[in-house]
Write a protein that holds these residues in place. Structure first.
Motif, short mmCIF file in Angstrom:
data_model
loop_
_atom_site.label_atom_id
_atom_site.label_comp_id
_atom_site.label_asym_id
_atom_site.label_seq_id
_atom_site.Cartn_x
_atom_site.Cartn_y
_atom_site.Cartn_z
N ARG A 21 0.84 -1.21 0.00
CA ARG A 21 0.00 0.00 0.00
C ARG A 21 0.87 1.25 0.00
O ARG A 21 0.52 2.25 -0.65
N TRP A 24 2.17 1.73 -3.51
CA TRP A 24 1.11 2.23 -4.38
C TRP A 24 0.85 3.70 -4.11
O TRP A 24 0.60 4.49 -5.03
N TRP A 25 0.91 4.10 -2.83
CA TRP A 25 0.71 5.52 -2.48
C TRP A 25 1.81 6.38 -3.09
O TRP A 25 1.53 7.46 -3.63
N ARG A 28 1.08 6.75 -6.85
CA ARG A 28 -0.02 7.68 -7.13
C ARG A 28 0.41 9.13 -6.94
O ARG A 28 -0.06 10.01 -7.65
#
Length: 610
Positions: A21, A24-25, A28
């Motif tokens: 996570r 992925w953060w 982004r």
């Protein structure tokens, strides 16, 4: 975001629930940079992949003796080479920018978290792990974030080339379209084992780093007891374990790389054999065979990015997990602040122990357990590691204050403070009220001999404030480092100053003078000193004795020596039974009440004479 714009004004609020996570953060938050890298990557790989078609057209034009098509092929090849050069240049630029900005964002997040947790960070996470996260792990995380867009461009290019080959020459194109996915997934069964070996290597490397950090920090003590060779042998063994783990990990990655070379070779042989067979039957032209052959050769280049992304993810996943574990740490209660008090003041009260430090007075705290004293000092600073009733300052819970306000109000000095390298002026250049002059603080901490030692050890420093302090102050004695750290805390001049054993490495005569200096400089300010030194205790306005985690007695030092055997046992290093017989001199060498008071009077006379 460009490199010249770093650091980020605000690195953001990370998703630290897990390593994936967190990755992925990061992706982004770099979406524009990733799209830019993807665009340049597509240009680069598409240009490389178009070269075989140009070569095939040129060969077929030469076979057909067509000058026009040969010139066209040359023009297309020049255009492809130009696209390759431009795409490769700007792809590298965008990829490195993504890498550096991702690493910088993680470093800023870690720095912000370290600033928020303060000394509580190393109590919850080993120092070696913090070092590993802020150095090697940051690079590995940046590597994966950067490689992801290049891998995407390579994968899209492979799909487009396969589709183009199926349309251009169906017979051979189908062979390539079936063979390439097999090449891509052939190494997948080996990746979990390679990842586990890489994890073992990083775990052993983290232990070795922690051992090296501890050894260097305690080198002076180790030399004093003759234990440096013992610890060096331990580090050598740890280093060899890292080496063996690295070799085992490298063997697995070498096997994966060998498979990535072997299988494309087998596919190439298959394409050539089948292509020659089709050419003999007249089902394909020579130019088409050259085109397919060249395409398979060229596709080995984007295929290497499959191996790279697998390596990058396997290395970055545990790194992101460690980083997210550090970033997920929080203070015991909310730190965003539900009150807007900017300058809290008043009595400091801890409901858990019943400790009360009246405003504007010097309170000494005696606790028989040094570890318990350290935890309580941390709690008084708002960095409690366990849940419970919050510490109150003027009736306001510290954990409900904005973090900046709480830090301006309460400063906790650990029993082992760290001195950063630089000049003495830089050491004392800290956020402060401005009410305390640095030279007054140095004088109160009795740093006269420390200043002389610093000037003597510096080549060109006439002013002691310009003398340089080595890393962690290792060129100074333990007592000298303690006094400089105390002077730094006094310069800060907080509303509440909490000192944990600030004079444990100082001689008795200097300790008595420091006690008087702190008392005078901190007049009308709240000061809490954790100590068992009779010299400091005798100068305190109020002494609080803690036993089994709660206040057991309150008074001045001399009263408690007479009335509280448990207190006397801690201060005089007696057992409780011996302390209960205070006033009856014995032959065991322990100090009795009359001896303690007599020595205090002697030290007062010495101080007055000095």
């Amino acid at each position: 975001m460009q490199i010249q714009d770093l650091p980020f004004p605000d690195p953001g609020a990370p998703d630290a629930r897990s390593g994936p996570r967190f990755l992925w953060w990061l992706f982004r938050n770099q979406l524009s940079g990733q799209l830019k890298s993807l665009a340049w990557g597509l240009l680069h790989f598409a240009s490389v992949a178009s070269l075989p078609f140009c070569v095939g057209v040129a060969v077929q034009a030469a076979v057909d003796r067509s000058g026009g098509r040969l010139a066209l092929a040359g023009g297309l090849m020049a255009l492809a080479c130009a696209g390759n050069a431009v795409g490769d240049t700007f792809l590298h630029r965008a990829a490195v920018t993504n890498w550096i900005t991702a690493a910088a964002r993680v470093q800023q997040l870690l720095a912000r978290k370290a600033a928020a947790l303060g000394s509580a960070l190393t109590r919850r996470v080993a120092a070696g792990e913090v070092v590993a996260v802020s150095t090697g792990d940051v690079e590995k995380i940046g590597w994966f974030v950067e490689a992801l867009s290049r891998f995407t461009a390579a994968a899209v290019t492979i799909v487009l080339v396969c589709v183009g080959l199926v349309v251009y020459q169906p017979a051979l194109g189908v062979v390539v379209a079936v063979g390439l996915p097999v090449l891509a997934i052939a190494v997948l069964p080996l990746l979990p084992r390679a990842t586990r070996r890489a994890d073992v290597q990083r775990e052993k490397a983290g232990r070795a780093t922690e051992l090296a950090s501890d050894t260097v920090a305690g080198l002076r003590v180790l030399r004093g007891i003759g234990g440096e060779e013992l610890f060096l042998d331990r580090y050598r063994r740890a280093s060899q374990e890292v080496r063996h783990a690295a070799v085992r990990s490298a063997r697995m990655w070498a096997l994966i790389a060998a498979i990535q070379v072997l299988l494309p070779g087998i596919l190439l042989i298959t394409v050539v054999w089948y292509g020659v067979h089709l050419a003999r039957e007249g089902r394909i032209a020579v130019g088409e065979l050259v085109t397919v052959y060249s395409s398979v050769m060229v596709l080995t280049y984007p295929l290497r990015h499959l191996e790279e992304i697998a390596m990058a993810y396997s290395f970055s996943r545990p790194s992101a997990k460690r980083a997210s574990r550090v970033l997920s740490l929080e203070r015991a209660t909310d730190t965003t602040g539900s009150r807007d008090a900017e300058n809290p003041s008043g009595d400091l009260y801890d409901p858990a122990t019943g400790l009360l430090a009246p405003a504007g007075r010097l309170t000494a705290v005696v606790c028989g357990d040094p570890d318990a004293a350290g935890r309580l000092a941390e709690r008084l600073g708002g960095h409690a590691s366990e849940q419970g009733a919050p510490v109150l300052l003027g009736g306001v819970p510290l954990d409900e204050l904005p973090l900046d306000s709480a830090r301006r109000a309460v400063l906790v000095q650990d029993k082992d403070p760290v001195l950063l390298s630089g000049t003495l002026r830089e050491l004392l250049d800290v956020p402060a009220s401005g009410a305390v002059d640095p030279r007054d603080a140095l004088d109160a901490a009795r740093c006269g001999d420390v200043l002389a030692a610093l000037v003597q050890g510096s080549v060109d420093a006439a002013d002691p404030m310009d003398a340089r302090i080595t890393e962690r102050g290792r060129s100074l004695s333990g007592g000298q480092r303690q006094r400089l750290a105390l002077a730094r805390s006094l310069v800060t001049d907080p509303e509440v100053l909490v000192l944990d054993e600030p004079t444990s490495a100082v001689d008795s005569h200097t300790e008595a003078r420091i006690a008087q200096g702190v008392r005078e400089l901190r007049a009308r300010r709240t000061t809490v000193v954790f100590t068992s030194s009779p010299l400091l205790l005798d100068r305190a306005d109020r002494v609080v004795f803690l036993h089994d985690g709660a206040v057991a007695a309150v008074g001045d030092h001399r009263e408690l020596v007479r009335a509280e055997p448990r207190y006397r046992a801690v201060v005089t290093r007696e057992t409780e039974d011996e302390a209960a017989r205070a006033g009856v001199p014995g032959e065991d060498g322990f100090l009795r009440e009359d001896e303690v008071l007599h020595r205090l009077e002697q030290l007062e006379e010495i101080e007055e004479t000095a």
